[in-house]
Design an enzyme around this catalytic site. Structure first.
Site, PDB file in Angstrom:
ATOM      1  CE  LYS A 205       4.135  -5.995  -8.985  1.00  0.00           C
ATOM      2  NZ  LYS A 205       4.132  -4.615  -8.459  1.00  0.00           N
ATOM      3  NE  ARG A 286       2.749  -5.537   4.005  1.00  0.00           N
ATOM      4  CZ  ARG A 286       2.924  -6.562   3.175  1.00  0.00           C
ATOM      5  NH1 ARG A 286       1.920  -7.370   2.889  1.00  0.00           N
ATOM      6  NH2 ARG A 286       4.105  -6.796   2.646  1.00  0.00           N
ATOM      7  CG  ASP A 310      -2.530 -13.815   3.889  1.00  0.00           C
ATOM      8  OD1 ASP A 310      -2.380 -14.868   4.552  1.00  0.00           O
ATOM      9  OD2 ASP A 310      -1.646 -13.357   3.137  1.00  0.00           O
ATOM     10  CD  GLU A 315       1.212  -9.821   9.211  1.00  0.00           C
ATOM     11  OE1 GLU A 315       2.302 -10.255   8.768  1.00  0.00           O
ATOM     12  OE2 GLU A 315       0.275  -9.492   8.468  1.00  0.00           O
ATOM     13  CG  HIS A 334       1.859 -12.110   5.654  1.00  0.00           C
ATOM     14  ND1 HIS A 334       2.232 -10.886   6.140  1.00  0.00           N
ATOM     15  CD2 HIS A 334       2.021 -12.030   4.307  1.00  0.00           C
ATOM     16  CE1 HIS A 334       2.619 -10.107   5.132  1.00  0.00           C
ATOM     17  NE2 HIS A 334       2.501 -10.799   4.004  1.00  0.00           N
ATOM     18  N   GLY A 336      -0.026 -15.179   1.599  1.00  0.00           N
ATOM     19  CA  GLY A 336      -0.244 -14.767   0.212  1.00  0.00           C
ATOM     20  C   GLY A 336       0.877 -15.153  -0.741  1.00  0.00           C
TER      21      GLY A 336
HETATM   22  N1  LIG Z   1      -0.252 -11.224   1.619  1.00  0.00           N
HETATM   23  C1  LIG Z   1       0.859 -11.387   0.940  1.00  0.00           C
HETATM   24  O1  LIG Z   1       1.627 -12.312   1.180  1.00  0.00           O
HETATM   25  C2  LIG Z   1       1.182 -10.437  -0.136  1.00  0.00           C
HETATM   26  C3  LIG Z   1       0.795  -9.147  -0.036  1.00  0.00           C
HETATM   27  N2  LIG Z   1       1.093  -8.259  -1.030  1.00  0.00           N
HETATM   28  C4  LIG Z   1       0.653  -6.899  -0.855  1.00  0.00           C
HETATM   29  O2  LIG Z   1      -0.289  -6.577  -1.849  1.00  0.00           O
HETATM   30  C5  LIG Z   1      -0.221  -5.200  -2.151  1.00  0.00           C
HETATM   31  C6  LIG Z   1      -0.238  -4.998  -3.643  1.00  0.00           C
HETATM   32  O3  LIG Z   1       0.866  -5.622  -4.251  1.00  0.00           O
HETATM   33  P1  LIG Z   1       1.142  -5.408  -5.810  1.00  0.00           P
HETATM   34  O4  LIG Z   1      -0.118  -5.516  -6.561  1.00  0.00           O
HETATM   35  O5  LIG Z   1       2.257  -6.280  -6.174  1.00  0.00           O
HETATM   36  O6  LIG Z   1       1.612  -3.902  -5.803  1.00  0.00           O
HETATM   37  P2  LIG Z   1       1.429  -2.841  -6.960  1.00  0.00           P
HETATM   38  O7  LIG Z   1       2.316  -1.730  -6.618  1.00  0.00           O
HETATM   39  O8  LIG Z   1       1.564  -3.483  -8.291  1.00  0.00           O
HETATM   40  O9  LIG Z   1      -0.089  -2.356  -6.801  1.00  0.00           O
HETATM   41  C7  LIG Z   1      -0.536  -1.518  -5.799  1.00  0.00           C
HETATM   42  C8  LIG Z   1      -1.588  -0.618  -6.402  1.00  0.00           C
HETATM   43  O10 LIG Z   1      -2.207   0.118  -5.362  1.00  0.00           O
HETATM   44  C9  LIG Z   1      -2.534   1.368  -5.887  1.00  0.00           C
HETATM   45  N3  LIG Z   1      -2.797   2.335  -4.846  1.00  0.00           N
HETATM   46  C10 LIG Z   1      -1.922   3.131  -4.177  1.00  0.00           C
HETATM   47  N4  LIG Z   1      -2.590   3.911  -3.319  1.00  0.00           N
HETATM   48  C11 LIG Z   1      -3.898   3.598  -3.445  1.00  0.00           C
HETATM   49  C12 LIG Z   1      -5.081   4.082  -2.831  1.00  0.00           C
HETATM   50  N5  LIG Z   1      -5.053   5.040  -1.907  1.00  0.00           N
HETATM   51  N6  LIG Z   1      -6.257   3.540  -3.202  1.00  0.00           N
HETATM   52  C13 LIG Z   1      -6.305   2.575  -4.131  1.00  0.00           C
HETATM   53  N7  LIG Z   1      -5.210   2.095  -4.761  1.00  0.00           N
HETATM   54  C14 LIG Z   1      -4.035   2.607  -4.416  1.00  0.00           C
HETATM   55  C15 LIG Z   1      -1.349   1.717  -6.746  1.00  0.00           C
HETATM   56  O11 LIG Z   1      -1.673   2.695  -7.690  1.00  0.00           O
HETATM   57  C16 LIG Z   1      -1.027   0.386  -7.390  1.00  0.00           C
HETATM   58  O12 LIG Z   1      -1.672   0.277  -8.645  1.00  0.00           O
HETATM   59  C17 LIG Z   1       1.041  -4.690  -1.456  1.00  0.00           C
HETATM   60  O13 LIG Z   1       0.683  -4.058  -0.258  1.00  0.00           O
HETATM   61  C18 LIG Z   1       1.787  -5.918  -1.110  1.00  0.00           C
HETATM   62  O14 LIG Z   1       2.570  -5.750  -0.009  1.00  0.00           O
HETATM   63  C19 LIG Z   1       1.761  -8.628  -2.159  1.00  0.00           C
HETATM   64  C20 LIG Z   1       2.186  -9.915  -2.293  1.00  0.00           C
HETATM   65  C21 LIG Z   1       1.962 -10.922  -1.275  1.00  0.00           C
HETATM   66  O1  LIG Z   2       5.411  -9.506  -0.895  1.00  0.00           O
HETATM   67  C1  LIG Z   2       4.689  -9.073   0.012  1.00  0.00           C
HETATM   68  O2  LIG Z   2       4.336  -7.894   0.094  1.00  0.00           O
HETATM   69  C2  LIG Z   2       4.235  -9.966   1.042  1.00  0.00           C
HETATM   70  O3  LIG Z   2       3.430  -9.572   1.846  1.00  0.00           O
HETATM   71  C3  LIG Z   2       4.817 -11.298   1.154  1.00  0.00           C
HETATM   72  O4  LIG Z   2       5.361 -11.367   2.422  1.00  0.00           O
HETATM   73  P1  LIG Z   2       6.372 -12.539   2.823  1.00  0.00           P
HETATM   74  O5  LIG Z   2       7.563 -12.385   1.969  1.00  0.00           O
HETATM   75  O6  LIG Z   2       5.666 -13.828   2.565  1.00  0.00           O
HETATM   76  O7  LIG Z   2       6.665 -12.314   4.261  1.00  0.00           O
END
Ligand SMILES: NC(=O)C1=CN([C@@H]2O[C@H](COP(=O)(O)OP(=O)(O)OC[C@H]3O[C@@H](n4cnc5c(N)ncnc54)[C@H](O)[C@@H]3O)[C@@H](O)[C@H]2O)C=CC1
Ligand SMILES: O=C(O)C(=O)COP(=O)(O)O
Length: 598
Positions: A205, A286, A310, A315, A334, A336
């Site tokens: 996503k 992460r 980020d 953390e 963090h 995002g």
């Molecule tokens: N910094 C922040 O505040 C935030 C961080 N995130 C992190 O972002 C990441 C992605 O979130 P979303 O897109 O919502 O999740 P998602 O599940 O929609 O996408 C993750 C993608 O990674 C792929 N994937 C799995 N293993 C893989 C590998 N070895 N190599 C390449 N791709 C691989 C999956 O097939 C999937 O398409 C998560 O780790 C989430 O925790 C998400 C939202 C906020």
């Molecule tokens: O949704 C995620 O995976 C995030 O990393 C967001 O983290 P937070 O809820 O802002 O602590």
């Protein structure tokens, strides 16, 4: 697994039908089901994530959650918003909570589940990444984990783009320099994005939204994701490539995969060595997907020109963290998911999921339970009940001391083999088999785990029938192999305990015991008697029960032939006294009998 010594001593209180709870619950708003009525006063999913919840449940919110979400929670439960709890404080509080809501800052460890004493039924992760929740421990404890996977996607993608552009133009460093009274225009000459290659690692996503935006900035976008469909990438002009191709041809790399054992430290010494000299890296996923020591080395050697991070392995990172201190690193704490809009959305998304799960509805965002679409669930509802009851019956027929190790379930259906989702049914049979003989609580979340842990092997077989596939199933058969039965007639010709049931007019019926065809509705309790078929037997048993005001709901006799061996199945609404059961056993024509709780 040893069976209970006597079926009459089985604890009735373990029966889910004794749980007082609401009528006519909505199955799942998320799935668009408006309302379903249940014959028993029990919502269907309650059988999977069961709460003993006569009073209001208590929800612990352990990290800051948007107001709208907190309000939704308060309309339904007692809400305890306690932030910054130490691990010890969390473990102490959790035994008083039915649900826990966290973000990324709280470790929901095995100790948390152990400390909950079985009360914790739902963990809500207000965000995407569930790497801070011990999923295996949650599953073992029958605790559902739900997340809020969609509401912060755009926020995370926007932050990724913000870091990408800020890094390319040294915004953070230049800002700090100006604030320090300097004017260093030549020091902070940046690099352009247009025409550069961006490798999006993880095309889910967030990765997809980053790719879209990067294309708008004129970048050439490639992506690596072993599980993403190529046509989805192609549709937005992104080429899916191998891991090595992505990292070796990129000018910029943006990380968007989850932290899993497979992705842990995926950017390491070996892989940094494959990158173009001067590559720039953004990490909004992460911290653990990068080997941080290796990144420091790659920054020092110039392989990586800049990084914008980020997220960190630890953390908050320690003050002297070399990455945070590195002049070519831009760091944010963090952030995002931290926009007003995303936090409001996430709070509502998780509050709805947690409240729904506590009400016994299926959660669309369950992380550790199989998702069954609502239409399938509606169709399977009576078979779900039948499955549990057949499991309960079968195990109560096992003689004390026999170990139940191998159970075969046969589903007879006119549907195509891939048109029947048996996960729910298997879970409910497991529940029926295990709960009467143990103190373990089994639900959809932990059924397979619990069976495996107890060395109970459940094999499934399909019989494909001719005929109308209107009903998902004709009958379900449960057979327990290599055991003795306390009711010998329950053994089939091949020596297994065998019970078979069907759904008639929406009600589960027992239709076979061993080789005997019977027909008794599976409500209340059941008495099975083996006798030589002869007149007057129904009357004799009926009058003993009648004298005690025990209502007989159903009676049926299955026999090999007139006046030959027969099995009489009697359904009773109330539990007969031991004295009445003894008197039934003393009727001279009755050779064997068993009383079974449902
Ligand atoms: N910094 C922040 O505040 C935030 C961080 N995130 C992190 O972002 C990441 C992605 O979130 P979303 O897109 O919502 O999740 P998602 O599940 O929609 O996408 C993750 C993608 O990674 C792929 N994937 C799995 N293993 C893989 C590998 N070895 N190599 C390449 N791709 C691989 C999956 O097939 C999937 O398409 C998560 O780790 C989430 O925790 C998400 C939202 C906020
Ligand atoms: O949704 C995620 O995976 C995030 O990393 C967001 O983290 P937070 O809820 O802002 O602590």
């Amino acid at each position: 697994m040893a069976a209970a010594a006597s079926s009459t001593s089985l604890k009735h209180s373990q029966s889910p039908t004794t749980i007082p709870c609401m009528r006519h619950r909505s199955l799942s708003a998320t799935f668009g089901v408006t309302s379903l009525s249940f014959r028993r006063s029990e919502p269907l999913y309650r059988r999977f994530v069961v709460l003993s919840m006569d009073a209001k449940p208590t929800i612990l919110v352990a990290e800051k959650l948007g107001e709208a979400g907190v309000k939704l929670l308060k309309d339904f439960a007692n809400v305890d918003c306690s932030y910054n709890l130490s691990p010890e404080e969390l473990c102490t509080k959790i035994s008083l909570c039915d649900a826990l809501i966290v973000r990324s800052g709280t470790k929901v460890s095995r100790e948390v589940f152990e400390s909950s004493g079985g009360r914790l039924k739902v963990v809500g992760r207000a965000g995407v990444g569930i790497d801070n929740v011990d999923l295996a421990a949650a599953t073992e404890h029958g605790c559902l984990v739900v997340n809020a996977p969609t509401a912060n996607t755009v926020a995370a993608a926007e932050h990724g783009i913000a870091l990408l552009t800020a890094m390319a133009r040294n915004v953070a460093q230049a800002d700090a320099s100006v604030k320090a009274g300097k004017w260093q225009r030549s020091k902070y000459v940046g690099v352009s994005l247009v025409g550069k290659t961006l490798a999006v690692m993880g095309f889910g996503k967030v990765g997809t939204e980053v790719a879209r935006r990067a294309k708008g900035l004129g970048m050439h976008v490639i992506a690596h994701d072993p599980y993403a469909p190529a046509d989805r990438a192609r549709a937005i002009g992104v080429e899916l490539v191998s891991f090595d191709e992505a990292i070796s041809s990129a000018d910029f790399i943006s990380l968007h995969m989850p932290l899993t054992p497979a992705t842990s430290k995926i950017l390491n010494d070996e892989n940094f060595a494959k990158m173009k000299k001067g590559v720039r890296i953004v990490n909004v996923a992460r911290g653990g997907v990068i080997d941080e020591d290796a990144l420091v080395k790659a920054l020092d050697s110039g392989i990586v020109a800049q990084a914008a991070l980020d997220v960190f392995t630890e953390e908050p990172p320690p003050k002297d963290n070399k990455l945070v201190q590195h002049e070519n690193v831009t760091a944010t704490p963090h952030l995002g998911a931290s926009t007003m809009e995303a936090q409001e959305g996430v709070a509502i998304e998780i509050a709805e999921a947690v409240v729904g799960a506590l009400k016994g509805e299926l959660a669309a965002t369950a992380v550790n339970a199989p998702m069954v679409p609502s239409e399938v669930l509606i169709e399977l509802k009576p078979f779900v009940s039948l499955s549990e009851k057949l499991g309960r019956l079968a195990v109560q027929l096992v003689a004390g001391g026999s170990g139940v190790k191998s159970v075969k379930v046969t589903y007879a259906s006119a549907r195509a083999p891939d048109d029947l989702d048996t996960r729910l049914l298997r879970a409910m049979i497991t529940k029926g088999l295990i709960e009467p003989i143990s103190s373990v609580f089994v639900n959809l979340v932990n059924a397979d785990f619990t069976a495996k842990q107890r060395g109970l092997r459940i094999s499934e077989e399909r019989i494909v029938l001719d005929g109308s596939p209107e009903s998902p199933l004709e009958f379900i058969q449960v057979q327990i192999a290599n055991v003795e039965s306390k009711f010998a007639s329950a053994l089939s010709d091949s020596g297994e305990i065998k019970v078979e049931g069907r759904v008639k007019d929406g009600i589960p019926h027992l239709t076979r015991v061993g080789s005997f065809e019977v027909d008794v509705s599976l409500e209340g309790s059941i008495i099975l008697c083996r006798q030589v078929d002869q007149p007057g037997m129904i009357g004799k048993v009926g009058s003993i029960l009648g004298q005690e005001n025990v209502n007989v709901s159903f009676m049926s006799v299955g026999r090999i032939a007139p006046r030959k061996q027969a099995v009489m199945a009697i359904g009773v609404d109330e539990e007969p006294s031991k004295e009445s059961l003894k008197r039934i056993g003393e009727i001279s024509a009755i050779e064997d009998f068993v009383y079974l709780n449902l």
